[in-house]
Design a protein around this motif. Sequence first.
Motif, PDB file in Angstrom:
ATOM      1  N   THR A 218       7.618  12.441   0.899  1.00 45.45           N
ATOM      2  CA  THR A 218       7.999  11.071   1.255  1.00 45.45           C
ATOM      3  C   THR A 218       6.971  10.101   0.674  1.00 45.45           C
ATOM      4  O   THR A 218       5.760  10.352   0.745  1.00 45.45           O
ATOM      5  CB  THR A 218       8.072  10.906   2.774  1.00 45.45           C
ATOM      6  OG1 THR A 218       9.021  11.842   3.307  1.00 45.45           O
ATOM      7  CG2 THR A 218       8.449   9.490   3.151  1.00 45.45           C
ATOM      8  N   CYS A 219       7.489   8.967   0.137  1.00 46.09           N
ATOM      9  CA  CYS A 219       6.629   7.867  -0.357  1.00 46.09           C
ATOM     10  C   CYS A 219       6.868   6.674   0.560  1.00 46.09           C
ATOM     11  O   CYS A 219       8.008   6.208   0.733  1.00 46.09           O
ATOM     12  CB  CYS A 219       6.974   7.512  -1.801  1.00 46.09           C
ATOM     13  SG  CYS A 219       5.948   6.169  -2.477  1.00 46.09           S
TER      14      CYS A 219
ATOM     15  N   PHE B 132      -3.205  17.323  -5.263  1.00 44.02           N
ATOM     16  CA  PHE B 132      -2.237  16.246  -5.551  1.00 44.02           C
ATOM     17  C   PHE B 132      -2.973  15.034  -6.188  1.00 44.02           C
ATOM     18  O   PHE B 132      -4.096  14.692  -5.815  1.00 44.02           O
ATOM     19  CB  PHE B 132      -1.529  15.804  -4.271  1.00 44.02           C
ATOM     20  CG  PHE B 132      -0.781  16.930  -3.585  1.00 44.02           C
ATOM     21  CD1 PHE B 132       0.509  17.242  -3.994  1.00 44.02           C
ATOM     22  CD2 PHE B 132      -1.377  17.676  -2.551  1.00 44.02           C
ATOM     23  CE1 PHE B 132       1.179  18.279  -3.346  1.00 44.02           C
ATOM     24  CE2 PHE B 132      -0.682  18.702  -1.944  1.00 44.02           C
ATOM     25  CZ  PHE B 132       0.601  19.008  -2.347  1.00 44.02           C
ATOM     26  N   ARG B 133      -2.316  14.476  -7.106  1.00 41.27           N
ATOM     27  CA  ARG B 133      -2.867  13.285  -7.768  1.00 41.27           C
ATOM     28  C   ARG B 133      -1.882  12.129  -7.574  1.00 41.27           C
ATOM     29  O   ARG B 133      -0.749  12.198  -8.025  1.00 41.27           O
ATOM     30  CB  ARG B 133      -3.094  13.556  -9.244  1.00 41.27           C
ATOM     31  CG  ARG B 133      -3.756  12.406  -9.977  1.00 41.27           C
ATOM     32  CD  ARG B 133      -3.889  12.760 -11.430  1.00 41.27           C
ATOM     33  NE  ARG B 133      -4.477  11.639 -12.203  1.00 41.27           N
ATOM     34  CZ  ARG B 133      -4.596  11.605 -13.508  1.00 41.27           C
ATOM     35  NH1 ARG B 133      -4.150  12.667 -14.231  1.00 41.27           N
ATOM     36  NH2 ARG B 133      -5.140  10.584 -14.115  1.00 41.27           N
TER      37      ARG B 133
ATOM     38  N   THR C  24       0.865  -1.197   0.000  1.00 45.44           N
ATOM     39  CA  THR C  24       0.000   0.000   0.000  1.00 45.44           C
ATOM     40  C   THR C  24       0.896   1.239   0.000  1.00 45.44           C
ATOM     41  O   THR C  24       1.848   1.340   0.789  1.00 45.44           O
ATOM     42  CB  THR C  24      -0.909   0.011   1.234  1.00 45.44           C
ATOM     43  OG1 THR C  24      -1.672  -1.196   1.260  1.00 45.44           O
ATOM     44  CG2 THR C  24      -1.850   1.203   1.219  1.00 45.44           C
ATOM     45  N   ILE C  25       0.550   2.201  -0.874  1.00 52.22           N
ATOM     46  CA  ILE C  25       1.404   3.367  -1.069  1.00 52.22           C
ATOM     47  C   ILE C  25       0.748   4.587  -0.399  1.00 52.22           C
ATOM     48  O   ILE C  25      -0.458   4.832  -0.602  1.00 52.22           O
ATOM     49  CB  ILE C  25       1.628   3.640  -2.570  1.00 52.22           C
ATOM     50  CG1 ILE C  25       2.204   2.388  -3.271  1.00 52.22           C
ATOM     51  CG2 ILE C  25       2.552   4.838  -2.755  1.00 52.22           C
ATOM     52  CD1 ILE C  25       3.531   1.928  -2.710  1.00 52.22           C
ATOM     53  N   GLU C  26       1.561   5.291   0.336  1.00 52.78           N
ATOM     54  CA  GLU C  26       1.120   6.552   0.962  1.00 52.78           C
ATOM     55  C   GLU C  26       2.161   7.642   0.688  1.00 52.78           C
ATOM     56  O   GLU C  26       3.367   7.362   0.687  1.00 52.78           O
ATOM     57  CB  GLU C  26       0.981   6.415   2.482  1.00 52.78           C
ATOM     58  CG  GLU C  26      -0.151   5.533   2.922  1.00 52.78           C
ATOM     59  CD  GLU C  26      -0.272   5.456   4.448  1.00 52.78           C
ATOM     60  OE1 GLU C  26      -1.329   5.056   4.920  1.00 52.78           O
ATOM     61  OE2 GLU C  26       0.716   5.778   5.122  1.00 52.78           O
ATOM     62  N   TRP C  27       1.619   8.890   0.417  1.00 52.00           N
ATOM     63  CA  TRP C  27       2.519  10.037   0.190  1.00 52.00           C
ATOM     64  C   TRP C  27       2.386  11.011   1.380  1.00 52.00           C
ATOM     65  O   TRP C  27       1.288  11.230   1.883  1.00 52.00           O
ATOM     66  CB  TRP C  27       2.159  10.758  -1.101  1.00 52.00           C
ATOM     67  CG  TRP C  27       2.546   9.984  -2.355  1.00 52.00           C
ATOM     68  CD1 TRP C  27       1.815   9.115  -3.035  1.00 52.00           C
ATOM     69  CD2 TRP C  27       3.805  10.085  -2.985  1.00 52.00           C
ATOM     70  NE1 TRP C  27       2.495   8.612  -4.109  1.00 52.00           N
ATOM     71  CE2 TRP C  27       3.776   9.225  -4.095  1.00 52.00           C
ATOM     72  CE3 TRP C  27       4.995  10.805  -2.762  1.00 52.00           C
ATOM     73  CZ2 TRP C  27       4.837   9.064  -4.955  1.00 52.00           C
ATOM     74  CZ3 TRP C  27       6.030  10.632  -3.644  1.00 52.00           C
ATOM     75  CH2 TRP C  27       5.967   9.731  -4.750  1.00 52.00           C
TER      76      TRP C  27
ATOM     77  N   LEU D  66       3.480  11.075  -7.997  1.00 55.06           N
ATOM     78  CA  LEU D  66       2.718  12.129  -7.294  1.00 55.06           C
ATOM     79  C   LEU D  66       2.757  13.374  -8.167  1.00 55.06           C
ATOM     80  O   LEU D  66       3.819  13.927  -8.437  1.00 55.06           O
ATOM     81  CB  LEU D  66       3.334  12.429  -5.926  1.00 55.06           C
ATOM     82  CG  LEU D  66       2.644  13.554  -5.128  1.00 55.06           C
ATOM     83  CD1 LEU D  66       1.194  13.193  -4.792  1.00 55.06           C
ATOM     84  CD2 LEU D  66       3.443  13.884  -3.849  1.00 55.06           C
ATOM     85  N   GLU D  67       1.559  13.746  -8.638  1.00 53.39           N
ATOM     86  CA  GLU D  67       1.456  14.902  -9.529  1.00 53.39           C
ATOM     87  C   GLU D  67       0.999  16.114  -8.706  1.00 53.39           C
ATOM     88  O   GLU D  67      -0.040  16.034  -8.027  1.00 53.39           O
ATOM     89  CB  GLU D  67       0.466  14.603 -10.654  1.00 53.39           C
ATOM     90  CG  GLU D  67       0.313  15.749 -11.641  1.00 53.39           C
ATOM     91  CD  GLU D  67      -0.662  15.425 -12.756  1.00 53.39           C
ATOM     92  OE1 GLU D  67      -1.053  16.348 -13.485  1.00 53.39           O
ATOM     93  OE2 GLU D  67      -1.053  14.224 -12.906  1.00 53.39           O
ATOM     94  N   ILE D  68       1.775  17.226  -8.769  1.00 52.78           N
ATOM     95  CA  ILE D  68       1.448  18.462  -8.057  1.00 52.78           C
ATOM     96  C   ILE D  68       0.992  19.463  -9.107  1.00 52.78           C
ATOM     97  O   ILE D  68       1.762  19.843  -9.986  1.00 52.78           O
ATOM     98  CB  ILE D  68       2.679  19.009  -7.293  1.00 52.78           C
ATOM     99  CG1 ILE D  68       3.221  17.912  -6.330  1.00 52.78           C
ATOM    100  CG2 ILE D  68       2.331  20.280  -6.519  1.00 52.78           C
ATOM    101  CD1 ILE D  68       4.541  18.299  -5.694  1.00 52.78           C
ATOM    102  N   ARG D  69      -0.301  19.809  -8.987  1.00 51.16           N
ATOM    103  CA  ARG D  69      -0.870  20.682  -9.988  1.00 51.16           C
ATOM    104  C   ARG D  69      -0.563  22.154  -9.664  1.00 51.16           C
ATOM    105  O   ARG D  69      -0.889  22.627  -8.578  1.00 51.16           O
ATOM    106  CB  ARG D  69      -2.374  20.481 -10.082  1.00 51.16           C
ATOM    107  CG  ARG D  69      -2.769  19.075 -10.466  1.00 51.16           C
ATOM    108  CD  ARG D  69      -4.270  18.913 -10.467  1.00 51.16           C
ATOM    109  NE  ARG D  69      -4.685  17.559 -10.868  1.00 51.16           N
ATOM    110  CZ  ARG D  69      -5.927  17.145 -10.912  1.00 51.16           C
ATOM    111  NH1 ARG D  69      -6.920  17.993 -10.563  1.00 51.16           N
ATOM    112  NH2 ARG D  69      -6.214  15.918 -11.277  1.00 51.16           N
ATOM    113  N   LYS D  70       0.017  22.820 -10.610  1.00 55.55           N
ATOM    114  CA  LYS D  70       0.332  24.269 -10.508  1.00 55.55           C
ATOM    115  C   LYS D  70       0.786  24.659  -9.092  1.00 55.55           C
ATOM    116  O   LYS D  70       0.068  25.302  -8.323  1.00 55.55           O
ATOM    117  CB  LYS D  70      -0.866  25.122 -10.890  1.00 55.55           C
ATOM    118  CG  LYS D  70      -1.288  24.922 -12.343  1.00 55.55           C
ATOM    119  CD  LYS D  70      -2.459  25.788 -12.702  1.00 55.55           C
ATOM    120  CE  LYS D  70      -2.895  25.596 -14.141  1.00 55.55           C
ATOM    121  NZ  LYS D  70      -4.021  26.482 -14.515  1.00 55.55           N
TER     122      LYS D  70
END
Length: 483
Positions: free
Chosen positions: A451-452, A426-427, A410-413, A437-441
């Motif tokens: 951290t992942c 965040f996506r 299981t992945i957590e950011w 992990l996508e950071i929008r604008k």
Amino acid sequence: MPSKPAPIKKSPAKKAAEKAPEPVPEPEPAPVEAPPADAAPVEAAPTEAAPGAEGEAAPAEDAPAAEGGTPAAAPTAEDDAAAADADAPADAAPAEAAVVEEAPTPPPPAVPTSAPLDVSVDDVTDSSLTIKWNTPETIGDSGLDGYTIEYCKDGTTDWVPVPIREIGERPKIRIPRNLKSCYVKQVGDQINLVIPFRGKPKPVVSWLKDGQPVDTRVNIRNSDKDTIIFIRHAQREDSGVYEISVKVDSFEDKATITLQIVDRPGSPANVKLLDTWDFNAALEWTPPKDNGNTEITGYTIQKADRKTGEWFSVLVHHHRLTATITDLIMGNSYSFRVFAENQVGISEMSAVTKGVATIHKTSIVYKPPEYPERDFSEAPRFTTPLTNRTATVGYTTKLLCSVRGCPKPTIEWLKNQVIIGKDPKFRQISTQGVCSLEIRKPGSFDGGVYTCRAKNQRGEAVVSCKLVVKQVILPEAGKEKGK
């Protein structure tokens, strides 16, 4: 006493005539004439000429035959040489006396052939006998041409020659070499056999088949030297032992000929299907009742699938009365038939099994092999870590890493050790072990430590990076121009 007359000399021409090879003919005697009735009898002239004075001799021709008497005597041995002068005139005296020549010495007499030796009689019957003898000891110069046989009846002395027709030759049959063994022919063939023999006078020929008279279908032709048996179309009933008899008077010679007429055999009998197992079938049969008048040489076995009905040969020239058919196909049913064979060929008909051989399908249960289960679980482990990034305010950016583990972790950011959760800014995406992990604008306040964290039943793994978000600063000159 009167002296003998002097020899008469011959002329040279007469001497040459005597030397010639031709024989001198003797003078014919003068014919005797009958004397007249009133004539007085006259004495016959003497056989020798009348003598004259010593030193003189009257020629023999001067003594004519007395008229009415016997003719003059023939010349003596001394006067044989003067026979040629018989035609000379009586009153002509020879000029000179002839010289008498001696006769040639005769050849020795021919040596005669002696009588045959060791003459004996045997094989005496009521009407004939046999005479035997050996070659004569001496054979004359002219050779031996043959013999003459004579017989004399008892009580008489008269010898009578035996007529040639009564001198016979014992009969003898000459069987050709190919007929000394069994003579084999097929049904329908033409048979023409010539059997030579000898015997004199003409022998009496007779035929028997198996001790009985020959059938009228069999043509017999006889001559003085041979006999012919002819069959236009041979049949099975013509088989048998033919006996030929050649007889001359009381002498007889016999010989036999074995004739075998063969045909194709009948079909085997009692064909049975004994057993069927796995992909095999066992058959059994008995020999045919009709073997075609010759030995059975083998059998031919065929099979047919009940689905197609086509026959195929599986065994050829099989010599036993049992057979095992192999390599049958599962799920099919088969019929079998058997043909008999001999030296002529294969039988026209066959014997078919009443039963049907069915090769059943056997149920097969597949049981996979059992292998010990291997434990593939492992704690999460990042194969590609996060790296520090620098972003620009207002431009979307991504953070990437990869992880592996079993079961799937299981992945957590986290941002600055705080779980991001479901913040729409965040996506979070995790596909095939690749985490992003996508950071929008992002704004200036979105910078920090990200951290992942990956967790499963076997453990936990963490990887971090630093994100710096910079503000774009435009120069003053540019700003004024923009105004």
